[in-house]
Design an enzyme around this catalytic site. Structure first.
Site, short mmCIF file in Angstrom:
data_model
loop_
_atom_site.label_atom_id
_atom_site.label_comp_id
_atom_site.label_asym_id
_atom_site.label_seq_id
_atom_site.Cartn_x
_atom_site.Cartn_y
_atom_site.Cartn_z
N CYS A 140 60.73 73.11 -16.81
CA CYS A 140 59.59 73.54 -17.62
C CYS A 140 59.75 72.92 -18.99
O CYS A 140 60.78 72.32 -19.29
CB CYS A 140 59.50 75.05 -17.71
SG CYS A 140 60.71 75.80 -18.76
N ARG A 145 66.28 75.54 -17.15
CA ARG A 145 66.13 76.93 -16.72
C ARG A 145 66.37 77.16 -15.22
O ARG A 145 65.47 77.56 -14.49
CB ARG A 145 64.74 77.45 -17.10
CG ARG A 145 64.52 77.44 -18.59
CD ARG A 145 63.17 77.94 -18.98
NE ARG A 145 63.13 79.40 -19.09
CZ ARG A 145 62.05 80.06 -19.54
NH1 ARG A 145 60.97 79.42 -19.90
NH2 ARG A 145 62.08 81.36 -19.64
C1 UD1 Z 1 63.48 85.56 -20.39
C2 UD1 Z 1 62.14 85.77 -21.03
C3 UD1 Z 1 61.82 84.63 -21.99
C4 UD1 Z 1 62.96 84.46 -22.99
C5 UD1 Z 1 64.30 84.35 -22.28
C6 UD1 Z 1 65.48 84.36 -23.24
C7 UD1 Z 1 60.92 87.00 -19.35
C8 UD1 Z 1 59.83 87.01 -18.33
N1 UD1 Z 1 61.13 85.84 -20.00
O1 UD1 Z 1 63.39 84.34 -19.63
O2 UD1 Z 1 60.62 84.94 -22.67
O3 UD1 Z 1 62.76 83.28 -23.74
O4 UD1 Z 1 64.47 85.46 -21.38
O5 UD1 Z 1 65.45 85.49 -24.03
O6 UD1 Z 1 61.55 88.01 -19.58
N2 UD1 Z 1 70.14 80.35 -16.96
C9 UD1 Z 1 70.87 79.67 -16.03
N3 UD1 Z 1 70.89 80.13 -14.75
C10 UD1 Z 1 70.21 81.24 -14.35
C11 UD1 Z 1 69.47 81.94 -15.31
C12 UD1 Z 1 69.44 81.48 -16.61
O7 UD1 Z 1 71.50 78.66 -16.35
O8 UD1 Z 1 70.28 81.60 -13.17
C13 UD1 Z 1 70.10 79.91 -18.38
C14 UD1 Z 1 68.72 79.42 -18.81
O9 UD1 Z 1 68.51 78.09 -18.48
C15 UD1 Z 1 68.79 79.67 -20.29
C16 UD1 Z 1 69.65 80.93 -20.40
O10 UD1 Z 1 70.36 81.02 -19.20
O11 UD1 Z 1 69.45 78.62 -20.93
C17 UD1 Z 1 68.86 82.22 -20.61
O12 UD1 Z 1 67.81 82.27 -19.69
P1 UD1 Z 1 67.20 83.65 -19.16
O13 UD1 Z 1 67.66 84.78 -19.98
O14 UD1 Z 1 67.42 83.72 -17.69
O15 UD1 Z 1 65.64 83.42 -19.41
P2 UD1 Z 1 64.50 84.02 -18.54
O16 UD1 Z 1 64.95 85.29 -17.93
O17 UD1 Z 1 63.91 82.96 -17.67
#
Ligand code: UD1
Length: 440
Positions: A140, A145
């Site tokens: 994205c 992500r």
């Molecule tokens: C949620 C929020 C978004 C916010 C983000 C961080 C919702 C619907 N969206 O997104 O608005 O910007 O939290 O506060 O609640 N990651 C991995 N592997 C995973 C999951 C995450 O590497 O399996 C990484 C992501 O790439 C990112 C970091 O962890 O760098 C945090 O992401 P995450 O907290 O999961 O974001 P979202 O839940 O998608």
């Protein structure tokens, strides 16, 4: 017992024709440079509403959710749930859901690619029905992500997972409670695993859990459905699995990012405003930075008032998981720093590509240099309006904040990003006296 026999048909959405984007290319015309003054009602939180709506998949009973904001992402979530066979009716801010007769357990690519949070159906589906087929979100605008932590956690809970044709395919008999330590703090990851663990056999501990208030709101909704979750809001969440969950009625918490965005707009443009229906205790890091910028802030119950009578002082910040400064407020603060007195260093630690708004801010006359994951912002006396383009949700909010502080007219293109996460943005800005017009 899993509810799988209720799934009557597996529908695989392989349509030959290319999907129409169906995206209205509206623009926002903003005449800035004037002080803001007025009152705004805060909407329900997008990031709480999305997982809570997905939680409807965990019960066959009616589940009623109040204070659901009218947003594109909410519409996408309801469409996603309906195409699985969930009955979902919306009446104003209230949504009634009933997932008693699912026709399939698939989240197709067409929907997931427009909204990553679609992944939130994975945990509930596999926990209640023992099967799920959810498209991988792909990249994205703000970074890679991945969803590896969602998958890792579900595997630890006993799900068999494979990637097939761009889909995550998960299967399980009843999930079994376990201890999960996520590699990084992930908000939707924590939510997915909490929902899955709610119906697992035995106890699950989620360590390194996200502490965001939206995780707490989801846990409150799940507990009202009969789940046994404790520790939400801390880094260690304990879930005692139960056999089934029942219906309930839940009110979504106020949107802290929307609240923060309006406060930042007033801080950048100057003026005074009262935000009604806010949750000030969820905004500590943002309020501290606004005070540092020179804003006068008062919180009383669910009212938050701001007054800004001076040019903002530059504020440096570093994004990090809650309770630190939210990445979802980084872009808006950069707009504030563009017109501030001094030099600010803004470091983004959550998403690797979340500076897409910098080039657009420069079109308005901002002085910003990027050094790795830090933006160095030299405040200028005035910004000047220009046509700009929104690249993602919070970047569009940043451009609105900058446009309000800029002299002359700014045309913000591609505000479908804004419509994903801000309810009635232009009428709320108009209530603050801003000159804003949606151009179709
Ligand atoms: C949620 C929020 C978004 C916010 C983000 C961080 C919702 C619907 N969206 O997104 O608005 O910007 O939290 O506060 O609640 N990651 C991995 N592997 C995973 C999951 C995450 O590497 O399996 C990484 C992501 O790439 C990112 C970091 O962890 O760098 C945090 O992401 P995450 O907290 O999961 O974001 P979202 O839940 O998608």
């Amino acid at each position: 017992m899993l509810d799988s026999p209720r799934i009557t048909r597996a529908v695989h959405f392989r349509r030959p024709r290319p999907p129409s984007t169906g995206i209205p290319m509206d623009k926002l015309k903003i005449r800035g440079g004037a002080r803001l003054r007025g009152e705004v009602a805060v909407s329900g939180a997008k990031n709480a509403a999305l997982p809570i709506l997905a939680a409807s998949l965990l019960t066959a009973d009616e589940f009623i959710v109040d204070n659901v904001p009218q947003l594109q992402d909410v519409a996408t979530t309801l469409k996603l749930l309906r195409q699985m066979g969930v009955a979902a009716e919306r009446d104003g801010g209230t949504v009634r859901l009933k997932a008693d007769d699912l026709s399939n357990t698939e989240a197709p690519y067409e929907m997931v690619k427009t909204m990553r949070a679609s992944i939130l159906v994975l945990g509930p589906l596999v926990a209640r029905f023992g099967t799920a087929r959810v498209s991988l979100p792909g990249g994205c605008a703000i970074g890679a992500r991945p969803v590896d932590q969602h998958i890792k956690g579900l595997e630890l809970l006993g799900a068999r997972i494979r990637i097939e044709g761009g889909f995550v395919v998960a299967e399980a008999k009843r999930l079994k409670g376990t201890r999960i330590v996520t590699d990084m703090v992930t908000v939707t990851g924590t939510e997915n695993l909490m929902m899955a663990a709610a119906l697992a056999e035995g106890e699950t501990i989620i360590e390194n859990a996200a502490r965001e208030p939206e995780v707490v709101d989801l846990a409150d909704a799940l507990n009202a459905m009969g789940a046994r979750i404790s520790g939400a809001g801390t880094a260690s969440i304990a879930v005692q699995g139960v056999e089934r969950l029942h219906g309930t009625r839940h009110r979504v918490m106020p949107d802290r990012i929307e609240t923060g965005t309006f406060l930042t707009a007033v801080a950048a443009a100057g003026g005074e405003a009262v935000l009604r229906g806010a949750a000030p205790h969820t905004l500590d890091a943002v309020l501290d930075k606004l005070k540092e910028a020179g804003a006068d802030l008062r919180a009383e119950g669910d009212l938050l008032s701001i007054r800004m009578d001076r040019r903002p002082r530059a504020v440096s910040l570093r994004t990090a998981p809650y309770p630190a400064f939210p990445t979802d407020m980084q872009a808006q603060f950069m707009a504030l720093d563009c017109v501030a007195d001094g030099v600010a260093r803004i470091t983004e630690t959550i998403f690797e590509n979340r500076f897409m708004h910098v080039l657009e801010l420069q079109r308005l006359g901002a002085n910003i240099a990027i050094e790795g994951n830090t933006a160095v912002v030299h405040g200028v006396d005035r910004l000047a309006g220009a046509p700009v383009m929104a690249t993602d949700l919070r970047a569009s909010a940043c451009l609105v904040v900058a446009a309000l502080a800029a002299d002359g007219e700014t045309l913000v293109d591609r505000i479908y990003h804004l419509d994903r996460g801000y309810e009635k943005m232009e009428s709320k800005l108009a209530a603050l006296g801003a000159q804003v017009e949606r151009v179709k």
